[in-house]
Write an enzyme that holds these catalytic residues in place. Sequence first.
Site, mmCIF file in Angstrom:
data_model
loop_
_atom_site.group_PDB
_atom_site.id
_atom_site.type_symbol
_atom_site.label_atom_id
_atom_site.label_comp_id
_atom_site.label_asym_id
_atom_site.label_seq_id
_atom_site.Cartn_x
_atom_site.Cartn_y
_atom_site.Cartn_z
ATOM 1 N N CYS A 121 -3.093 2.876 3.324
ATOM 2 C CA CYS A 121 -2.470 3.920 2.500
ATOM 3 C C CYS A 121 -1.671 4.883 3.388
ATOM 4 O O CYS A 121 -0.648 4.495 3.927
ATOM 5 C CB CYS A 121 -3.532 4.623 1.666
ATOM 6 S SG CYS A 121 -2.853 5.569 0.295
ATOM 7 N N HIS B 207 -6.957 0.238 -0.853
ATOM 8 C CA HIS B 207 -8.046 0.761 -0.016
ATOM 9 C C HIS B 207 -9.223 -0.216 0.079
ATOM 10 O O HIS B 207 -10.185 -0.083 -0.687
ATOM 11 C CB HIS B 207 -8.572 2.065 -0.625
ATOM 12 C CG HIS B 207 -7.661 3.233 -0.460
ATOM 13 N ND1 HIS B 207 -7.713 4.057 0.639
ATOM 14 C CD2 HIS B 207 -6.673 3.711 -1.249
ATOM 15 C CE1 HIS B 207 -6.793 5.012 0.509
ATOM 16 N NE2 HIS B 207 -6.152 4.816 -0.622
ATOM 17 N N GLU C 17 -11.564 -0.200 2.146
ATOM 18 C CA GLU C 17 -12.790 0.519 2.517
ATOM 19 C C GLU C 17 -13.479 1.139 1.312
ATOM 20 O O GLU C 17 -14.622 1.583 1.414
ATOM 21 C CB GLU C 17 -12.460 1.584 3.585
ATOM 22 C CG GLU C 17 -11.948 2.923 3.072
ATOM 23 C CD GLU C 17 -10.515 2.902 2.568
ATOM 24 O OE1 GLU C 17 -9.927 1.824 2.419
ATOM 25 O OE2 GLU C 17 -9.974 4.006 2.286
#
Lengths: 85, 230
Positions: B86, B203, B205
């Site tokens: 990002c 994302h 994560e």
Amino acid sequence: MSRFRVAVHIVPRKGILDPQGKAVSDALHSLGFDGVSDTRIGRHIVLHIAAPDAKAADAQVREMCGRLLANPVTEDFEIATVESA
Amino acid sequence: MKFGIVTFPGSNCDYDSYHAVADSLGLPAVYLWHKSTDLQGVDVVVLPGGFSYGDYLRAGAIARFSPIMQEVAAHARAGGPVLGICNGFQIACEAGLLPGALLRNANLQFVSDTVRIRVENADTMFTSRCEVGDVLRIPIAHGDGRFTADADTLDRLEGEGRVVFRYVNEHGVPDANANPNGSMRDIAGIISEEGNVLGLMPHPERAMEDLIGSADGRRIFESLLARVSA
């Protein structure tokens, strides 16, 4: 060294979609400004810098644009004015 | 394998990245402060999401000049893996670690959603645990995610297999509605010429456990683990 006030225009490069500009064009059309064919929205930066002369001030700001102020991938810049400050 | 997660002023996914590495995967992770010039011997650098330096001027434009980024660039030049997520993708582009730029979403809205991305190249250190055509469900949250580059750069990226992820619909096919930001050629993630820098807007994560909606992000971290440890 003299002091200069340098103004720079930075706009999205032609051919790159500028959704803000398009939205504003559409709004202008709805107000009756039918002659508007393109609107580009960028930023206007005013710098006060020290340089030996106006030409050197212009050259410094061009380098700043190339390295930081404008993104060479997507934006064009033009030095609008170089004035003694 | 040790992960280093860079914290810039305005980063807000550094804790999520730390959680993904340290808690979900149980691997060593350290935060790397933006003013530091010490990578602390990490194997993988994560440039996390957020709004580094308030996105002033352009997203990622200022972060690129921070002291830690000079070390990250040297790490990348030496072949070290860098994962830009990002805002980290935006920073990697501004730093010249990846080509192109990320501009305001075409619909002018900040988009917070879960998207599908298709693996376009499984022969990278970030996707070795995937197959070409696999579709991952990963969250996005960004206002400036429209990948933009000139036609020559896009052709080169495609030709060299450097488009790693593309936004797709529920049938695994790109379409305008599945592309959340107007990215050229539906590009969600790309790798560097040497293959060691991945930038992506989604994302991974935040997709490490089924409990929170998707564990598909693990595939990227596990690929990295398999390749870097090998």
